[in-house]
Design a protein around this motif. Structure first.
Motif, PDB file in Angstrom:
ATOM      1  N   VAL A 131       0.831  -1.209   0.000  1.00 59.42           N
ATOM      2  CA  VAL A 131       0.000   0.000   0.000  1.00 59.42           C
ATOM      3  C   VAL A 131       0.864   1.257   0.000  1.00 59.42           C
ATOM      4  CG1 VAL A 131      -1.679   1.356   1.323  1.00 59.42           C
ATOM      5  CG2 VAL A 131      -1.907  -1.117   1.198  1.00 59.42           C
ATOM      6  N   MET A 160      -6.340   3.718  -2.768  1.00 59.05           N
ATOM      7  CA  MET A 160      -6.848   4.520  -1.657  1.00 59.05           C
ATOM      8  C   MET A 160      -7.422   5.837  -2.180  1.00 59.05           C
ATOM      9  SD  MET A 160      -3.899   4.091   1.271  1.00 59.05           S
ATOM     10  CE  MET A 160      -2.575   4.612   0.167  1.00 59.05           C
ATOM     11  N   LYS A 198      -9.822  -7.341   7.233  1.00 61.95           N
ATOM     12  CA  LYS A 198      -9.654  -6.028   6.620  1.00 61.95           C
ATOM     13  C   LYS A 198      -8.355  -5.391   7.121  1.00 61.95           C
ATOM     14  CE  LYS A 198     -14.621  -5.198   6.007  1.00 61.95           C
ATOM     15  NZ  LYS A 198     -15.768  -4.305   6.294  1.00 61.95           N
ATOM     16  N   GLU A 212      -8.117   4.908   6.358  1.00 65.67           N
ATOM     17  CA  GLU A 212      -8.898   4.199   5.342  1.00 65.67           C
ATOM     18  C   GLU A 212      -8.870   2.707   5.632  1.00 65.67           C
ATOM     19  OE1 GLU A 212      -8.554   5.466   1.216  1.00 65.67           O
ATOM     20  OE2 GLU A 212      -7.104   7.012   1.797  1.00 65.67           O
ATOM     21  N   TYR A 229      -9.306  -1.215   4.012  1.00 64.98           N
ATOM     22  CA  TYR A 229      -9.276  -2.051   2.810  1.00 64.98           C
ATOM     23  C   TYR A 229     -10.009  -3.354   3.063  1.00 64.98           C
ATOM     24  CZ  TYR A 229      -7.437  -5.027  -0.929  1.00 64.98           C
ATOM     25  OH  TYR A 229      -7.313  -5.885  -1.998  1.00 64.98           O
ATOM     26  N   SER A 269     -11.624  -2.980  -2.332  1.00 60.68           N
ATOM     27  CA  SER A 269     -11.993  -1.567  -2.292  1.00 60.68           C
ATOM     28  C   SER A 269     -11.680  -0.954  -0.937  1.00 60.68           C
ATOM     29  CB  SER A 269     -13.477  -1.398  -2.609  1.00 60.68           C
ATOM     30  OG  SER A 269     -14.268  -2.081  -1.646  1.00 60.68           O
ATOM     31  N   TRP A 270     -11.658   0.391  -0.906  1.00 60.64           N
ATOM     32  CA  TRP A 270     -11.343   1.158   0.286  1.00 60.64           C
ATOM     33  C   TRP A 270     -12.535   1.990   0.729  1.00 60.64           C
ATOM     34  CZ3 TRP A 270      -6.504   0.883   2.599  1.00 60.64           C
ATOM     35  CH2 TRP A 270      -5.501   0.226   1.858  1.00 60.64           C
ATOM     36  N   THR A 271     -12.682   2.176   2.028  1.00 61.00           N
ATOM     37  CA  THR A 271     -13.681   3.088   2.585  1.00 61.00           C
ATOM     38  C   THR A 271     -13.013   3.957   3.634  1.00 61.00           C
ATOM     39  OG1 THR A 271     -14.337   1.419   4.224  1.00 61.00           O
ATOM     40  CG2 THR A 271     -15.639   1.537   2.190  1.00 61.00           C
TER      41      THR A 271
END
Length: 326
Positions: free
Chosen positions: A121, A150, A166, A183, A185, A191-193
């Motif tokens: 990352v 991200m 996660k 954030e 993953y 996907s990222w939130t």
């Protein structure tokens, strides 16, 4: 150690020995490798890596091999190469190529997922702070694949594997300085939130430690404050502050469930250490290091001792190592 090092990486092998790779020098990175044997308290040189590097990652894979990724040296610049160390192979054969990442990167993170894949990352690369992420492993061991990016590019951040599988990424340097956000993953969707913020203050080169409760303790990063992330609620809460602001320190989860924070720096390298008690959510002083150091490594040994190795002091990189008894 055999040689003075900072900005190196240290990995505890299944044997209980500690593999130390790379280092920073004023002239170049370094491809030397050495190993600490806790049974004899001795260091010994091992096969050199295929490429000099510092600011890289070194991840122990499920079968005991070590994946080294990225980093930097003054000859090649920022790297995209990766290599594998196999402690079971004889000398001169222990390192092998592991393909190349999609992007050059240093000051990134590497997280071994429950699937056995490794999530890479962010980091610093072309254009500065990177938002991209990629995965190593799976059916083809040398295959690299991109995954979701991200929302914000960052380097000098932390990445913590949660019990859910996660990965929580916190802080770091972004395009406009230190970041205060986090954030999350999801490996199932790639996907990222957004995951809120531990504080209003940005932080980089801090630590993030998964506690036995499943919460994550984030500490320091140019500040003395610390915060807890609760994956169950997705919320952050402030807890007691350390006595000293610090960055480039280490944090080690002890068998007791407490967290030992060691060294680091403010304007100078620090010899102080502190212990976080999750029961009281407070910090207390720990024995002072023999040598002030930042940019070092700290590893929990099978004995319960903590091996603190190398780092930087005011007069340059250190070859010394210390054993701490929690």
């Amino acid at each position: 150690m055999v040689i003075a090092r900072h900005d190196h990486a240290a990995s505890v092998l299944p044997s209980g020995k500690v593999l130390v790779t790379g280092r920073y020098t004023t002239h170049d990175g370094h491809n030397t490798v050495e190993e600490y044997d806790p049974a004899t308290h001795t260091w010994s040189p091992k096969d050199d890596m295929r490429q000099a590097r510092r600011g890289h990652t070194a991840s122990v894979l499920p079968l005991g091999k070590v994946l080294v990724t990225g980093g930097y040296n003054n000859i090649d610049g920022t790297l995209k190469s990766a290599e594998l160390y196999d402690p079971a192979l004889p000398s001169t054969q222990s390192w092998s190529p592991a393909g190349s990442m999609a992007e050059i990167r240093t000051a990134h993170t590497a997280t071994v997922l429950p699937s056995g894949k490794v999530l890479i990352v962010g980091g610093f690369g072309v254009g500065g702070a990177l938002a991209s992420a990629e995965l190593y492993g799976g059916a083809a061991p040398e295959k690299w694949t991109r995954t979701g990016a991200m929302g914000t590019g960052r380097y000098g951040h932390t990445a913590t594997l949660l019990p859910s599988g996660k990965v929580l990424v916190v802080g770091g340097y972004g395009p406009r300085g230190e970041l205060a956000d986090a954030e999350l993953y999801d490996p199932l969707t790639g996907s990222w939130t957004l995951a809120g913020s531990p504080s209003m203050t940005g932080r980089a080169h801090h630590t993030a430690t998964l506690l036995p409760s499943g919460q994550v303790l984030v500490a320091g990063g140019g500040t003395s404050d610390s915060a807890l992330y609760d994956p169950a609620s997705g919320r952050w809460s402030q807890v007691g502050s350390m006595a000293t602001a610090r960055a480039h320190h280490t944090a080690t989860l002890l068998p007791s469930g407490k967290v030992l924070v060691v060294g680091g720096m403010t304007a100078i390298s620090l010899a102080s250490a502190e212990v976080y008690d999750p029961g009281s959510q407070t910090w207390s002083p720990f024995a002072t290091l023999t040598t002030a150091r930042s940019h070092h490594t700290a590893c929990l040994l099978p004995s319960g001792q903590v091996l603190v190795a190398g780092g930087h002091a005011g007069n340059g990189p250190l070859a010394s190592a210390e054993l701490l008894e929690p």
